[in-house]
Design an enzyme around this catalytic site. Structure first.
Site, PDB file in Angstrom:
ATOM      1  N   ASN A   7       0.880  -1.171   0.000  1.00  0.00           N
ATOM      2  CA  ASN A   7       0.000   0.000   0.000  1.00  0.00           C
ATOM      3  C   ASN A   7       0.912   1.214   0.000  1.00  0.00           C
ATOM      4  OD1 ASN A   7      -1.895   2.011   0.345  1.00  0.00           O
ATOM      5  ND2 ASN A   7      -2.933   1.044   2.063  1.00  0.00           N
ATOM      6  N   LYS A  14       3.565   1.054   3.050  1.00  0.00           N
ATOM      7  CA  LYS A  14       3.203  -0.038   3.947  1.00  0.00           C
ATOM      8  C   LYS A  14       3.313  -1.331   3.158  1.00  0.00           C
ATOM      9  CE  LYS A  14      -0.029   2.640   6.789  1.00  0.00           C
ATOM     10  NZ  LYS A  14      -1.438   2.772   7.251  1.00  0.00           N
ATOM     11  N   ARG A  89      -2.774  -2.582  -3.262  1.00  0.00           N
ATOM     12  CA  ARG A  89      -4.073  -1.969  -3.022  1.00  0.00           C
ATOM     13  C   ARG A  89      -4.217  -0.771  -3.966  1.00  0.00           C
ATOM     14  NH1 ARG A  89      -6.029   2.809   0.519  1.00  0.00           N
ATOM     15  NH2 ARG A  89      -8.264   2.542   0.292  1.00  0.00           N
ATOM     16  N   HIS A 178     -12.898   1.558  -0.263  1.00  0.00           N
ATOM     17  CA  HIS A 178     -12.852   0.640   0.889  1.00  0.00           C
ATOM     18  C   HIS A 178     -13.551  -0.689   0.596  1.00  0.00           C
ATOM     19  CE1 HIS A 178     -12.611   4.541   3.439  1.00  0.00           C
ATOM     20  NE2 HIS A 178     -11.385   4.093   3.201  1.00  0.00           N
ATOM     21  N   GLY A 207     -12.512   5.603   9.778  1.00  0.00           N
ATOM     22  CA  GLY A 207     -11.113   5.866  10.081  1.00  0.00           C
ATOM     23  C   GLY A 207     -10.793   7.301   9.719  1.00  0.00           C
ATOM     24  N   ARG A 238     -11.398  15.304   5.053  1.00  0.00           N
ATOM     25  CA  ARG A 238     -12.274  15.432   3.883  1.00  0.00           C
ATOM     26  C   ARG A 238     -13.653  15.913   4.310  1.00  0.00           C
ATOM     27  NH1 ARG A 238     -11.024   9.449   1.711  1.00  0.00           N
ATOM     28  NH2 ARG A 238      -8.767   9.574   1.901  1.00  0.00           N
ATOM     29  N   ASP A 280      -7.427  13.634  14.066  1.00  0.00           N
ATOM     30  CA  ASP A 280      -7.349  12.315  14.694  1.00  0.00           C
ATOM     31  C   ASP A 280      -8.403  12.239  15.792  1.00  0.00           C
ATOM     32  OD1 ASP A 280      -6.475  10.165  16.553  1.00  0.00           O
ATOM     33  OD2 ASP A 280      -4.734  10.056  15.221  1.00  0.00           O
ATOM     34  N   ARG A 282      -8.525  10.500  18.396  1.00  0.00           N
ATOM     35  CA  ARG A 282      -7.953  10.491  19.742  1.00  0.00           C
ATOM     36  C   ARG A 282      -7.791  11.912  20.254  1.00  0.00           C
ATOM     37  NH1 ARG A 282      -3.351   6.308  17.838  1.00  0.00           N
ATOM     38  NH2 ARG A 282      -3.537   7.767  16.077  1.00  0.00           N
ATOM     39  N   GLU A 381      -7.759  -5.889   5.423  1.00  0.00           N
ATOM     40  CA  GLU A 381      -7.679  -5.675   3.982  1.00  0.00           C
ATOM     41  C   GLU A 381      -6.477  -6.394   3.379  1.00  0.00           C
ATOM     42  OE1 GLU A 381      -8.999  -1.330   2.989  1.00  0.00           O
ATOM     43  OE2 GLU A 381      -8.228  -1.345   5.039  1.00  0.00           O
TER      44      GLU A 381
END
Length: 394
Positions: A7, A14, A89, A178, A207, A238, A280, A282, A381
């Site tokens: 990815n 990744k 991906r 996705h 996410g 977004r 984020d 968090r 995924e």
């Protein structure tokens, strides 16, 4: 079969070396700050190690990972020849490419001509393919398309109410994203709940990028993302759904080009734009005492609720609501807020189970007798990409 799953992002890479038969991860790498100062790679086998190294381009990032895979100290394979296929991906290259395929040089050329379908994701993804073709020329590269699962949408769901020639001549329509994650959720639901014929599922992939998918009889019938991954629910940076007439107004107010306006909607909007700099969840959760941060949180929750309501109506009901991806799996505040005041739908939510569930597990969040069941199912995924890649090259 050993499969490398890739990815590739604009400044990141990744990669996971996996056994396709059981999904076992042999090694994984996350190369960050490619092309920038302070580049490093998180490398993990049984243990995790951080490797600092200059990575001016993705080529150096791949080389670092490949060298580490085969090194005496940290290696897990003796030679790159043990890798039998590479799965990438990929997001969206138009209606013609709606299923996984082996990437030839001709296919790669056509992909490059269709970058506009996902302008943020496609260039770095294709760069990853090119580097793999250069460094491992004898290994087949497979593109696993994020839109493939959504190819079963009916025409009335994927069409936009524009003059028809925009579809017939230019293939402007809803494609979604996705899809690999939503397909995995459908697969797990089949394992957990039995044959999906007659069952109605709403999969919430929440996410930094988020999409909602309506799944009926195991197939996608609608999804929240559109021609590109910009629309749908509120996301990290977004905007999600907006009135299209706002775009020329933004261009006038800020004296922006069309490209600049789309960049603003993709990278400076969503939770980030409303909260004043937090994208984020968090950070959002930790600052809910700030009015604009709380507003951003409420807007996110409200947008998810609306899609759940819409898809329940479209499918004439819902049996299972599934939360997945980083926020969906780990943020109990978001799950609780989404499922609050949903008794009309038949949800009897279990707040205590929602708060106390250990991370990384499949967990039900509704009480016994609840008409609609709410679950957290961690997505995978990479496993789906490895399986589809192995299936094509075996």
């Amino acid at each position: 079969m050993l499969v490398l799953v890739v990815n590739s992002g604009s400044s990141s890479l990744k990669a996971q070396l996996m056994e396709s038969t059981d999904g076992k991860v042999i090694a994984k790498a996350y190369c960050q700050r490619i092309g920038l100062d302070g580049a490093f790679m998180d490398y993990k086998t049984d243990e995790k190690k951080v490797i600092n190294a200059d990575m001016p381009t993705h080529k150096e990032a791949f080389q670092l990972f490949f060298n580490t895979l085969t090194s005496k100290e940290l290696g897990v394979i003796s030679s790159l020849n043990e890798i039998k296929a590479i799965g990438h991906r990929l997001v969206n290259y138009g209606e013609k490419y709606n299923k996984s395929m082996i990437i030839t040089k001709d296919v790669l050329k056509e992909f490059k001509e269709n970058i506009a379908f996902a302008p943020l994701h496609n260039p770095p993804a294709l760069l990853g393919v090119e580097v793999c073709m250069e460094l491992m020329p004898n290994v087949k590269n497979v593109g696993v398309l994020d839109i493939a699962f959504h190819s079963t949408m009916p025409e009335y769901a994927y069409m936009y109410a524009l003059p028809y020639e925009f579809y017939s001549e230019h293939k402007i329509r809803r494609y979604g994203a996705h899809g690999t994650s939503h397909k995995y959720i459908a697969k797990k639901c089949n394992e957990l709940f039995g044959d999906l014929k007659g069952k109605k599922i709403i999969s919430c992939h929440i996410g930094s990028g988020s999409s909602i998918c309506a799944i009926k009889d195991g197939k996608c019938v609608d999804t929240s993302m559109g021609y590109t991954p910009l629309v749908g629910v509120v996301m990290g940076t977004r905007s999600g759904d907006i009135d299209a007439s706002i775009i020329p107004q933004i261009m006038k107010i800020k004296n922006l080009s069309a490209e600049d306006a789309i960049n603003l909607l993709n990278k400076k909007s969503g939770l980030y734009g409303i909260s004043g700099g937090y994208s984020d969840l968090r950070d959002i959760d930790a600052n809910l005492d700030k009015p604009r941060v709380k507003l951003a949180f409420d807007m996110l929750v409200y947008s998810i609720k609306k899609y759940i309501g819409a898809y329940s109506a479209a499918m004439n009901g819902v049996d299972y609501i599934i939360f997945t991806a980083g926020v969906g799996e780990n943020d109990h505040l978001v799950r609780e807020a989404v499922c609050r005041d949903m008794e009309y739908l038949g949800i009897d939510f279990d707040s205590e189970a929602n708060k106390s569930a250990p991370r990384g597990t499949i967990q039900e969040f509704t009480k016994k007798g609840s008409k609609v069941k709410v679950y957290r199912i961690p997505t995978d995924e990479e496993y789906m990409i490895a399986m589809e890649t192995a299936e094509l090259v075996k």
